[in-house]
Design a protein around this motif. Structure first.
Motif, short mmCIF file in Angstrom:
data_model
loop_
_atom_site.label_atom_id
_atom_site.label_comp_id
_atom_site.label_asym_id
_atom_site.label_seq_id
_atom_site.Cartn_x
_atom_site.Cartn_y
_atom_site.Cartn_z
N VAL A 30 -9.78 -55.42 -21.40
CA VAL A 30 -9.15 -55.37 -23.30
C VAL A 30 -9.15 -56.89 -23.49
CG1 VAL A 30 -7.31 -54.28 -24.81
CG2 VAL A 30 -7.37 -53.54 -22.47
N GLY A 31 -9.28 -56.80 -24.77
CA GLY A 31 -10.04 -57.66 -25.28
C GLY A 31 -9.16 -57.99 -26.71
N LEU A 32 -8.28 -58.89 -26.93
CA LEU A 32 -7.33 -59.28 -27.83
C LEU A 32 -7.50 -60.20 -28.93
CD1 LEU A 32 -3.88 -58.03 -28.65
CD2 LEU A 32 -4.93 -60.06 -29.58
N ILE A 33 -7.93 -59.91 -30.05
CA ILE A 33 -7.98 -61.71 -31.08
C ILE A 33 -6.99 -61.62 -32.06
CG2 ILE A 33 -9.89 -61.93 -33.23
CD1 ILE A 33 -11.89 -60.96 -32.14
N THR A 34 -6.71 -62.52 -32.35
CA THR A 34 -5.50 -62.76 -33.28
C THR A 34 -5.86 -63.87 -33.89
OG1 THR A 34 -3.02 -63.43 -33.38
CG2 THR A 34 -4.06 -64.08 -30.80
N SER A 35 -5.20 -64.55 -34.99
CA SER A 35 -5.26 -65.94 -35.91
C SER A 35 -4.15 -66.99 -35.66
CB SER A 35 -5.19 -65.58 -37.21
OG SER A 35 -4.19 -64.27 -37.38
N GLN A 36 -3.08 -66.34 -34.99
CA GLN A 36 -2.21 -67.53 -34.78
C GLN A 36 -2.28 -67.52 -32.42
OE1 GLN A 36 0.77 -65.68 -36.43
NE2 GLN A 36 0.62 -67.71 -37.39
N THR A 37 -1.98 -68.78 -32.15
CA THR A 37 -1.40 -68.64 -30.91
C THR A 37 -0.15 -68.12 -30.98
OG1 THR A 37 -0.53 -71.07 -31.26
CG2 THR A 37 -3.05 -70.74 -30.37
N SER A 38 0.24 -68.26 -29.99
CA SER A 38 1.98 -68.10 -28.86
C SER A 38 2.75 -68.25 -29.81
CB SER A 38 2.23 -67.07 -28.16
OG SER A 38 2.06 -69.09 -27.32
N PRO A 39 2.98 -70.05 -29.59
CA PRO A 39 3.64 -71.84 -30.48
C PRO A 39 3.31 -71.43 -32.17
CG PRO A 39 2.00 -72.02 -28.67
CD PRO A 39 1.90 -70.76 -28.62
N GLU A 40 2.46 -70.61 -32.79
CA GLU A 40 2.29 -70.20 -34.26
C GLU A 40 2.78 -69.91 -34.51
OE1 GLU A 40 -2.31 -73.32 -34.80
OE2 GLU A 40 -1.89 -70.93 -34.35
N ILE A 41 3.15 -68.57 -33.39
CA ILE A 41 3.90 -67.35 -33.77
C ILE A 41 5.20 -67.31 -34.10
CG2 ILE A 41 4.00 -64.77 -33.36
CD1 ILE A 41 1.24 -64.26 -32.57
N ARG A 42 5.77 -68.05 -32.65
CA ARG A 42 6.93 -68.13 -32.65
C ARG A 42 7.74 -69.21 -33.91
NH1 ARG A 42 9.19 -67.19 -28.30
NH2 ARG A 42 7.32 -67.07 -26.49
N ASN A 43 6.73 -69.97 -34.67
CA ASN A 43 7.41 -70.88 -35.32
C ASN A 43 6.56 -70.60 -36.89
OD1 ASN A 43 8.94 -72.54 -33.36
ND2 ASN A 43 6.54 -73.06 -32.55
N GLY A 44 6.35 -69.80 -36.66
CA GLY A 44 5.39 -69.73 -37.93
C GLY A 44 6.63 -68.77 -39.16
N ARG A 45 6.68 -68.12 -40.15
CA ARG A 45 7.20 -67.64 -40.69
C ARG A 45 7.72 -66.26 -40.83
NH1 ARG A 45 8.99 -68.49 -46.39
NH2 ARG A 45 7.96 -70.17 -46.05
N ALA A 46 8.78 -65.22 -40.39
CA ALA A 46 9.70 -64.19 -40.76
C ALA A 46 8.95 -63.35 -41.56
CB ALA A 46 11.09 -63.87 -40.24
N SER A 47 9.34 -62.18 -40.52
CA SER A 47 8.46 -60.90 -41.32
C SER A 47 9.47 -60.50 -41.17
CB SER A 47 7.48 -60.26 -40.35
OG SER A 47 6.08 -60.79 -39.64
#
Length: 427
Positions: A30-47
């Motif tokens: 399995v390959g997974l593409i995302t536009s954000q790293t885990s630190p960027e997700i962790r420190n980003g805007r809430a959903s």
């Protein structure tokens, strides 16, 4: 197709990461593409806050993804407060653990800040051997990927990729456009044990949800409204945190004063995680066709790509998780029986999800909307009276958050509803 196919998932949300983990456990590359790293997700805007109801949480646990078992605040109960413009309010509560099915799997729900959840799951995915590629994906990129992988699954519902999937006007995901404003706060007033509190009015709905964040337990205050309704926060600048929180408080003070009292005096300094924990967005519910063709090669849409539900029903994570589980089961079945991941298989796989889960969540959303439009069936008043009289009915009503397919078995059909109420009355 090789005996061990290569699968690419585009998107690192609830559905994409859940599916990725499930396939990895089966030995699939399995390959997974995302536009954000885990630190960027962790420190980003809430959903917008989502809830893992008992059956959703049980799937996560079974997949080895309940990583916050000891930390996340549990709740077994939902308190509903219906506030009609005239007449007395209808207030009742129900418990998940009153349902034998929910009790067997652990009758409680949890809510984990998406930033924490997705960052942890993404890191865990890499730890388990999944390949993560950090970059954005355009339509032209897909032309390359569909040639390199046996199956490409798109789990990003917004932007250019989401637009590849045509809307299906013959189907509904329930509800109407919604303006949603939310603040994750410390210092919210609670009366007794924490639970999910839902206030429903003609002007909109307000949810108070116990939530686990990077700083520990907090409260998500989520306000939903139809555009132009009393709780619509569109007038406040979306990036002006103080103005948006202030408008939420003003609208609550003017329309639901006792709810306002729970966050009276709280300000931007009480936001858990700072300004990034304040968000406003707009939802446009709808269903898309599950297959997009890229140079005559099909790609499969999943979860939010193919069904966007009204957040009033709280089915976002449930839809995403059940969709991913059904897709995982279908992929493994296809591998064992042989055959290509063609458009016919993709359409049938989505159809199974829609019939088993998606359409029921849509009915749930419509039920809430129709209540305030005065379009409920004539026997609905009897159901409301029964909810106030019989805890069993209240528990079953609340249990529908977890299993929305149950509503059509007893609530919507007049004959079935009255037969059920007559049975309850004889207990």
């Amino acid at each position: 197709m090789s005996p061990s196919p290569r699968v690419l998932i585009i998107g690192a949300g609830q559905s994409g990461l859940y599916l990725g983990h499930q396939l990895l456990k089966q030995g699939i590359e399995v390959g997974l593409i995302t536009s954000q790293t885990s630190p960027e997700i962790r420190n980003g805007r809430a959903s917008i806050t989502q809830v893992a109801w008992p059956s959703t949480r049980a799937l996560e646990d079974q997949a080895g993804l309940d990583l916050w078992r000891a930390a996340a605040p549990r709740f077994e109960q939902v308190e509903m407060s219906l506030r009609p413009p005239e007449g007395e309010r209808v207030q009742f509560s129900g418990r998940f653990d009153a349902d034998p099915v929910a009790k067997r799997i652990g009758g409680h729900a949890v809510s984990v800040d998406r930033r924490v959840k997705m960052a942890d799951w993404l890191e865990f995915f890499e730890d388990q051997g999944g390949k993560v590629y950090i970059h954005g994906v355009t339509t032209s990129d897909l032309e390359y990927h569909v040639r390199m992988y046996d199956l490409v699954i798109v789990a990003v519902g917004a932007g250019e990729l989401g637009a590849l999937f045509d809307f299906d006007a013959s189907r509904t995901s329930g509800g109407h456009d919604r303006i949603v404003a939310q603040a994750i706060l410390d210092g919210v007033v609670w009366d007794g044990d924490h639970q999910l509190d839902v206030y429903s009015t003609l002007g909109g709905e307000v949810f108070f949800t116990p939530i686990y964040t990077s700083e520990g337990e907090a409260t998500s205050v989520t306000m939903l409204a139809n555009p132009g309704a009393a709780l619509d926060t569109s007038d406040a600048p979306p990036r002006d945190t103080e103005a948006l929180l202030g408008q939420m408080q003003t609208l609550l003070r003017e329309n639901i004063p006792d709810v306002y009292d729970r966050i009276r005096g709280l300000g931007v300094g009480d936001l858990v995680g700072g300004a990034n924990s304040m968000v406003r967005t707009r939802f446009s519910p709808g269903v898309r066709k599950p297959v997009a063709h890229i140079n005559d090669t099909p790609a499969l849409g999943m979860a939010d790509v193919v069904i966007t539900s009204d957040p009033v029903a709280g089915q976002g994570w449930a839809n995403s998780t059940f969709c991913a589980q059904i897709y995982s089961d279908a992929i493994m079945e296809r591998i064992h029986k042989g055959g290509a991941f063609d458009a016919e298989w993709m359409t049938a796989t989505f159809e199974r999800f829609y019939q088993e889960r998606g359409r029921h969540a849509a009915v749930f959303s419509d039920m809430v909307q129709n209540f305030w439009l005065g379009q409920m069936p004539t026997h609905f008043g009897e159901l409301v009276m029964a909810v106030l009289q019989y805890p069993e009915v209240a528990n079953r009503w609340i249990g529908g958050f977890d299993r929305p397919d149950d509503y059509e078995k007893w609530m919507f059909d007049e004959t079935a509803a009255r037969a059920y109420l007559a049975e309850v009355a004889t207990h």
